[in-house]
Design a protein around this motif. Structure first.
Motif, short mmCIF file in Angstrom:
data_model
loop_
_atom_site.label_atom_id
_atom_site.label_comp_id
_atom_site.label_asym_id
_atom_site.label_seq_id
_atom_site.Cartn_x
_atom_site.Cartn_y
_atom_site.Cartn_z
N LEU A 84 20.46 -45.78 -62.38
CA LEU A 84 20.38 -46.68 -63.53
C LEU A 84 18.95 -46.80 -64.04
O LEU A 84 18.69 -46.69 -65.24
N LEU A 85 18.01 -46.99 -63.13
CA LEU A 85 16.61 -47.13 -63.53
C LEU A 85 16.07 -45.84 -64.15
O LEU A 85 15.33 -45.88 -65.14
N TYR A 86 16.42 -44.71 -63.58
CA TYR A 86 15.95 -43.43 -64.15
C TYR A 86 16.55 -43.19 -65.54
O TYR A 86 15.86 -42.73 -66.46
N GLU A 87 17.84 -43.50 -65.69
CA GLU A 87 18.48 -43.32 -66.99
C GLU A 87 17.82 -44.20 -68.05
O GLU A 87 17.48 -43.74 -69.14
N LEU A 88 17.62 -45.47 -67.73
CA LEU A 88 17.02 -46.38 -68.70
C LEU A 88 15.55 -46.06 -68.94
O LEU A 88 15.01 -46.35 -70.01
N GLY A 89 14.91 -45.44 -67.95
CA GLY A 89 13.52 -45.03 -68.12
C GLY A 89 13.33 -44.00 -69.22
O GLY A 89 12.26 -43.92 -69.82
N THR A 90 14.38 -43.23 -69.52
CA THR A 90 14.26 -42.22 -70.58
C THR A 90 14.06 -42.87 -71.95
O THR A 90 13.45 -42.27 -72.84
N ILE A 91 14.59 -44.09 -72.13
CA ILE A 91 14.44 -44.77 -73.41
C ILE A 91 12.99 -45.19 -73.62
O ILE A 91 12.53 -45.36 -74.76
#
Length: 203
Positions: free
Chosen positions: A105-112
């Motif tokens: 979740l953190l890695y996915e949201l980090g892309t934003i």
């Protein structure tokens, strides 16, 4: 007497639904309808609680950052010896694999964060909070003579967090190129060199 508002409960349900959807589908091309379907409501009803998908994902990010950091801080707080505290910090920072919900979740949201300053600010806060935790452990170990640091504690702390992030991205890939145990061993190797300490268990 007025009924108690169910808004906080519904918002929590939406955050949970968004969290599931991001982990399952990823952030790329994520739609408001995807989250609404997961929550069992219409997109219009979702917008009653959050003005946009971005607003909802910001709340998901805030909640995920806090959960991740609190878990790490609690793991460290359970230990007294600086060596054990450093091992606990390293052990709590790496994903358990590609199905580690919180880290994915953190890695996915980090892309934003590449294009949205609000997300970037929270991503930076996550990084700096972890750096502060590492710095405190390193300084305490140096003050007691257990660690002999090869660089200033903040530099070592930043390198440790960056190593975790790099290996963590590998561990959450569809086909991880390394195992978690190997990633942890490599981070520990740097920690041993930078503290001039074996980090062995104490009796």
């Amino acid at each position: 007497m007025a009924r108690p508002s169910k808004a906080p409960e519904r918002r929590a349900e939406l955050v949970a639904a968004a969290r599931r959807t991001v982990v399952e589908r990823g952030v790329l091309n994520l739609r408001l309808r995807d989250v609404a379907d997961s929550a069992g409501m219409s997109p219009g009803s979702l917008l009653y609680y959050y003005p946009s998908l971005s607003d909802l994902l910001e709340e998901v990010q805030r909640e995920a950052v806090d959960r991740f950091c609190v878990a790490r801080e609690e793991a460290v707080a359970a230990e007294r010896d600086p060596r054990a505290r450093l091992r606990a910090m390293i052990g709590s920072g790496l994903p358990n694999g590609k199905n580690d919900e919180l880290c994915v979740l953190l890695y996915e949201l980090g892309t934003i964060a590449r294009r949205d300053p609000a997300y970037a600010a929270r991503h930076i806060a996550l990084y700096e909070r972890q750096v502060r935790s590492y710095t405190g452990i390193l300084e305490a170990g140096a003050a007691t003579g257990i660690f002999e640091l090869t660089d200033d504690p903040v530099t070592i702390a930043r390198n440790l967090v960056t190593l975790e992030d790099g290996y963590g991205l590998h561990l959450t890939q569809a086909v991880p190129p390394i195992e978690r145990a190997s990633a942890e061993a490599m981070v520990l190797s740097y920690a041993r060199v930078s503290t001039s300490c074996s980090l062995e268990e104490t009796v």
